[in-house]
Scaffold this active site. Structure first.
Site, PDB file in Angstrom:
ATOM      1  N   CYS B  87       2.320   3.349  -6.173  1.00 58.42           N
ATOM      2  CA  CYS B  87       1.624   4.480  -6.795  1.00 58.42           C
ATOM      3  C   CYS B  87       2.034   4.593  -8.267  1.00 58.42           C
ATOM      4  O   CYS B  87       1.685   3.741  -9.064  1.00 58.42           O
ATOM      5  CB  CYS B  87       1.890   5.751  -6.000  1.00 58.42           C
ATOM      6  N   HIS B 227       0.786   4.315  -0.191  1.00 59.72           N
ATOM      7  CA  HIS B 227       2.207   4.603   0.037  1.00 59.72           C
ATOM      8  C   HIS B 227       2.686   4.058   1.384  1.00 59.72           C
ATOM      9  O   HIS B 227       2.633   4.777   2.388  1.00 59.72           O
ATOM     10  CB  HIS B 227       2.432   6.113   0.046  1.00 59.72           C
ATOM     11  N   GLU B 229       5.667   3.742   2.412  1.00 57.83           N
ATOM     12  CA  GLU B 229       6.848   4.490   2.892  1.00 57.83           C
ATOM     13  C   GLU B 229       6.450   5.760   3.631  1.00 57.83           C
ATOM     14  O   GLU B 229       7.264   6.342   4.334  1.00 57.83           O
ATOM     15  CB  GLU B 229       7.788   4.796   1.716  1.00 57.83           C
TER      16      GLU B 229
END
Lengths: 159, 268, 777
Positions: B87, B227, B229
């Site tokens: 990002c 993302h 994660e």
């Protein structure tokens, strides 16, 4: 007959973005010797095909200027800058969705159907310790090294 | 195996990113921007997490890209160490010239991540910030890129996006063709069956050819807008995904971090 | 300023000229206590501290009279910036809830952003990690006479919320939006924030024991103080007049999420420093009332006095003492700490996190000392500008306002049943108050921190799993229906509590605590004050009669641990509908058991609990279809309500349910439709209204479908139906089997064998998903 209303808008409170740009130019990009200060303005150029331009300018300012923190001046069919700094105008060369939304808002929500076009840009006011020819060269370098990403932005020295 | 999770002022995904790094079995620590850049050479890999470094002032990623630690990261990239930008991390890598990474290594900026523009049937239907779960198709062969090292070509990953500036644009002639030819396009936005449909809501931000992630020529540096994660555990998935019912299982994004680990092991 | 010896009109004139809002009587009482004329700075300090916002001068007595604030799970009630309840032996939830209504009406973007910025500070300053926000919003009529302004406000508020919250990195996990005419000139922007903290790591907002004896430092951190927000608190306590808008704009503060993001991380280092050193500090955020409020309240809460030197404060410019004292500059905190920690603390902020380079002029500065005296003393440029008894300044004043019932004429409509229920249902689904909130929540980063289990749009409440390795989840929901409040401020309050608890229960969480943000008109008007008191009574009654689950045998109330009162939400056109906005925190022992509301599998049986009553007053159906408010407002039947909430929680815990959704706005019809329309929207439903209790005695179909009587629609897991019925009956509930999930992509509702409504799913979804975007365009 179409006329262009230029609204120059700047912050009354400290401009954190300009401070960060100045800090980066001096601390990270080595312009400390030539650069004295950085200020910033927003520029709206609104083309109208009828109406009293002064009156329109007041109405647009009410919509686009946040009086809590900003001041502005309106210029009709001209765009002049003061002495003492190099104005660098940065604008998108790809489609500017925000400018399109502003035009639509002025036309449909606020009923200004005489608005033909809206363009927006940022004016970076670069204050130099050096004389004009060197200052302009440095301004170009600053624009290309930091102020624009050429894949979406263009710049123009406004003198 | 030591990973530095970079922390710029305004970064806001470093904690969950560090959890991801550690959970797949790597050592990791947060690395604050004003620490001595020289310390970076002691790490085996790097993640630049998401957030709003310097509040996206001027444009997303550009101010952080001028920090001394980024010069140090360029040195580490040349050594072949993996760097993953997620990002805002992707935006920083683009602004620093690390991605796509010019052939001659000049560090020239070759693309931009511009404001999202959601287009459907030729009309702008929305602009700006957008948060949702998207489907990604892995378009590079496995082993091509550090962060998708163990992922097969054509594999689908469901992960969330949350950004306002992820619309990849470039005026560099032939760049997109080159990225395609060299398999540097790592992920593209797609529908749930893996079809690329180049308009909203599938292409979620207007990005050229639905590109969501690219790597450099060497494959060690990767930038992605989504993302991984935040899709690290199955329980994080949206309600309608059946995998959510198996909360103890890994989420789709975990393979990105597992890839990084495998890449380091193979190249050690 | 001269007060003693002057006439009332003279005092009044000099107060107003100076920009001080307090009454003449208040000014005289201050002069009397001081035994002299107060200085200008002193008057400004008292004015801020005695404002409605800081002192609750009109509301405190009523709140104390009715609201339950204690309970076995309460770690800290409403005494500091946030309330705290226990999750388990180790972990606690911290919650705070405020309004930022007036600033948001004037400057929607900055006003709303500052609201989020302020509420997260309140939670962080307890030593907590902020894990979520929620935003109950009320806007005017987007299709009414002030549509353009209303939409400008709505758009700006939503932008302000996402721009602040996303950059800060705190997910927005819930909220609601209601549009109605009463908010045309007064939007409501309420903000809720929750955090988590370990019980032994809570930090108090007071000067710690021995702070006076040992001369603790007062350290100000964050943004340099400027003149922003000057008068913001007093301005939040006065009705809005349109002609004042230009001057009011000066009262809005400038938020900076970027600096806050860095401050939060530096604060985390401060908290771990105090743990390592084993030293208690005092820590507080600067909000309404600015520097004076934070300093004097910290000193007075510890029972100490203090000396402040404004020369040592970092400031943006050379402002006069009264400005520095009460300006509401954002992104600041205050520390009271022992001198031996001074250098370490300054290093955290000024070097490690490099505040001066992150934001021009930001830093940590030692600005004063705690002492054992009882005075609040401020000096500046060699002069004592303020020297007052600290307790007198902070304890504020009380008013007993008059109350008088507001008499409004209400009637139930006499209308024929609609002929085309498809059209009615589509109209309701696309109404701005019913339509999907997706247009707004896609702007919110719900995923940051990686804790989201259930996110906006997926169920009646949001759910987060805030700690890796722990199984518990924290649920959050907000509610208040202004249309009910208009008919009955009492039932408006009572139903808000019941629905917020229902929302949390619908995912399987046990309601643990509530907060209230009480938005009303001018309390000096007896009718407005009556509405306020009725609302508080209603809230309290629901809290007391729905009981804290687990303690029902002792009949303990669900505690309200934090809240806020916002009066003067009125313009010359009138006041807002009484709006006691409630947030409910629920706890799940195991977050993986939580369920959502979308239909899961074709063939699953749908059960209804909660009979339909003829109480459509304020309902979406009456307003949107018939254009009337009605009279019969939904009430809370406390035993029934409690049994429903408890039964649903138990059923989810036992794994009997595939989906659940509570019944509220739009009634049974809207609730069932929403279950079908929520992503992935794969299934239809077939409903048999003959089995709905209420229909036997000839209740009209429109009333069955659209009555907003409390209840739940439950999708049973296949094979679990019998056990579900048994469990529901054990709570004295009458489960009604009302239909099933179908493979046909249609929403079909039948009565006596005939389809009364039959909607194709995609068309219905289109109406439901576009309604809000249209209203905010």
């Amino acid at each position: 007959m179409s006329q262009k209303i230029n609204l120059r808008v700047w912050l009354k409170i400290p401009d954190a973005e300009a401070a960060t740009v100045k800090n980066t130019l001096i601390r990270r990009l080595g312009f400390g010797k030539v650069l004295a200060d950085v200020k910033k303005e927003r520029l709206f150029s609104i083309e109208v095909d009828s109406g009293d331009p002064q009156e329109m300018a007041r109405a647009f300012a009410k919509e686009l200027v946040n009086e809590n923190k900003e001041s502005h001046i309106a210029l009709i069919d001209e765009l002049l800058f003061e002495e003492g700094y190099v104005p660098v105008k940065v604008a998108l060369h790809i489609e500017d969705g925000e400018a399109i939304s502003i035009r639509e808002r002025l036309r449909s929500r606020l009923g200004f159907e005489n608005v033909v076009d809206v363009k927006k840009a940022t004016i970076w006011k670069l204050y130099f310790k050096t004389l004009k020819p060197e200052a302009e060269a440095a301004a170009r370098e600053i624009a290309e090294k930091l102020l624009i990403n050429p894949h979406k932005d263009t710049y123009e020295i406004m003198t | 195996m030591k990973i530095a999770v970079m922390q710029f002022p305004g970064t806001n995904c470093e904690f969950e990113t560090l959890v991801a790094v550690k959970t797949v079995g790597m050592d990791g620590e947060l690395f604050r921007w004003n620490r001595s850049a020289g310390e970076l050479s002691g790490f085996d890999g790097f993640v630049i997490p998401g957030g709003f470094s310097y509040q996206d002032r001027l444009r997303a990623g550009v101010i952080a890209s001028k920090e001394p630690v980024m010069n140090a990261l360029k040195e580490e990239a040349i050594k072949g160490k993996p760097i993953i930008g997620i990002c805002n991390g992707f935006q920083i890598l683009v602004e620093s010239g690390l991605l796509p990474g010019s052939v001659n290594g000049s560090g020239k900026v070759d693309m931009a991540l511009a404001q999202n523009v959601m287009v459907s049937q030729g009309k702008i239907v929305r602009r700006g910030y957008y948060c949702d779960w998207v489907n990604l198709r892995h378009d590079a062969p496995s082993k091509r890129c550090s962060a998708s090292f163990i992922i097969e070509r054509g594999a689908l990953l469901k992960v969330p996006i949350a950004h306002g500036e992820g619309n990849l644009v470039t005026t560099t002639p032939g760049l997109i063709e080159k990225l395609n030819e060299e398999s540097q396009v790592v992920f593209r936005y797609c529908d749930k069956n893996g079809r690329i449909i180049n308009e909203f809501p599938f292409n979620v931000n207007g990005s050229t050819e639905s590109i969501a992630a690219i790597c450099n020529e060497q494959g060690n540096v990767l930038g992605m807008m989504p993302h991984p994660e935040r899709a690290f555990f199955a329980w994080q998935l949206p309600a309608f995904d059946p995998r959510k019912q198996r909360p103890d299982e890994p989420g789709p994004g975990r393979r990105v971090f597992q890839s990084m680990k495998r890449y380091i092991e193979v190249n050690a | 300023m001269k007060i003693i010896g002057l006439s009332d009109p003279e005092v009044e004139a000099s107060l107003r000229n100076a920009g001080i809002g307090m009454s003449v009587a208040e000014a005289r009482s201050i002069a009397e206590v001081l035994g002299r004329d107060p200085t200008l700075t002193e008057l400004f300090c008292y004015d801020a501290m005695w404002s409605e916002h800081c002192s609750y001068k009109s509301s405190r007595a009523t709140l104390k009279e009715f609201l339950p604030t204690d309970g076995p799970n309460v770690v800290m009630g409403p005494v500091e910036d946030s309330g705290i309840v226990a999750i388990d032996e180790r972990w606690c939830v911290v919650i705070s809830h405020e309004s930022h209504n007036h600033p948001s009406q004037i400057l929607p973007n900055e006003g709303a952003a500052t609201g989020i910025g302020g509420i997260v500070r309140d939670v962080n300053c307890m030593g907590a990690t902020v894990i979520a926000t929620a935003d109950p919003l009320r806007f005017g009529n987007p299709y009414g006479s002030k549509a353009s302004k209303v939409r400008w406000v709505a758009e700006g508020v939503v932008d302000g919320i996402w721009q602040y919250g996303n950059a800060l990195g705190v997910p927005n996990m819930g909220g609601d939006i209601v549009f109605n005419d009463s908010f045309d000139d007064n939007c409501l922007v309420n903000v809720v924030s929750i955090g988590i903290v370990q019980r032994d790591q809570i930090i108090r907002s007071r000067a710690p024991p021995l702070a006076g004896e040992r001369g603790y430092d007062v350290i100000l951190i964050g943004k340099p103080t400027d003149a922003s927000g000057l008068g913001g608190v007093t301005f939040a306590s006065e009705a809005l007049r349109e002609e004042d808008e230009e001057t009011n704009r000066g009262a809005v503060q400038i938020p900076d999420p970027f600096l806050k993001n860095v401050l939060f991380k530096a604060n985390a280092d401060l908290f771990s420093l105090t743990r390592e050193e084993g030293i208690e500090i005092g820590f507080k955020d600067l909000g309404g009332g600015g520097f004076t409020c934070a300093t004097s309240e910290m000193g007075s809460a510890g029972g100490f006095g203090m000396e402040i030197n404004l020369d040592d404060m970092h400031k943006a410019d050379d402002f006069p003492a009264e400005v520095l004292s009460i300006a509401e500059t954002q992104e600041r905190f205050l520390i009271v700490s022992p001198p031996e920690l001074r250098e370490k603390i300054l290093k955290i902020y000024n070097e490690d996190w490099d505040l001066p380079n992150v934001y021009e002029g930001a830093r940590a500065s030692v600005v004063g000392k705690i002492n054992t005296g009882d005075r609040f003393t401020v000096s500046y440029k060699g002069e004592i500008v303020c020297d007052v008894p600290i307790q007198h300044l902070t304890q504020g004043i009380r008013y007993q306002r008059e109350e008088k019932e507001r008499i409004i004429s209400l009637a139930e409509p006499e209308m024929p049943e609609p002929e085309d229920y498809n059209e009615v249902l589509l109209k309701i689904l696309s109404s701005p108050n019913i339509a999907s909130r997706e247009h707004v929540y896609r702007y919110y980063d719900t995923e940051v921190m990686g804790n989201a289990v259930i996110r906006p749009g997926e169920a009646d409440a949001g759910l987060i799993a805030p700690v890796r390795g722990e199984k518990f989840g924290v649920a959050l929901a907000v509610d208040s229906n202004p249309f009910y409040g208009r008919i009955s401020p009492y039932w408006g309050g009572a139903t808000a509590v019941a629905e917020a608890m229902r929302n949390v229960a619908a995912i399987g969480a046990v309601p643990s605590t509530l907060t209230d943000c009480l938005n009303y008109g001018n309390p000096e008007k007896p009718e407005a004050f009556w509405e306020f008191r009725e609302g508080v009574k209603g809230l309290a009654e629901s809290c007391k009669k729905l009981y804290l689950k687990g303690y029902e045998d002792q009949q303990l109330p669900v505690p309200i641990v934090s809240g806020n009162v916002s009066f003067y939400n009125e313009s010359p056109q009138g006041s807002v509908d009484p709006s006691p906005v409630v947030a409910c925190v629920g706890i799940m022992k195991d977050f993986s058991k939580a369920i959502t509301m979308e239909l899961k599998a074709a063939g699953d049986k749908l059960f209804l609990i909660g009979p339909r009553f003829d109480e459509l007053g304020g309902s979406e159906y009456y307003r949107t279809i018939l254009g009337v408010t009605g009279a019969n407002v939904p009430i809370v039947r406390f035993d029934l309500e409690r049994n429903m909430i408890y039964a649903v929680i138990d059923a989810i815990e036992e794994g009997l349910l595939a989906a659940a959704h509570d019944i509220s706005n739009g009634g049974l019809a809207a609730s069932v439709a929403e279950m079908a329309l929520t992503r992935p929207a794969k299934f239809g439903v077939e409903l048999d209204l003959d089995n709905v209790q209420g229909s036997d005695n000839g209740m009209r179909t429109d009333k069955i479908l659209f009555s907003e009587s409390s209840g739940f629609v439950l999708e049973a897991k296949p094979g679990k139906e019998a056990r579900l019925v048994e469990l529901l009956k054990s709570y004295n509930l009458e489960p009604m089997l009302i239909g099933k999930v179908s493979n046909k992509r249609r929403i079909v509702m039948s009565r006596a064998g005939n389809a009364v409504a039959d909607l194709e799913l995609d068309g219905a979804r289109n109406a439901w998903t576009t309604g809000l975007a249209e209203a905010m365009r």
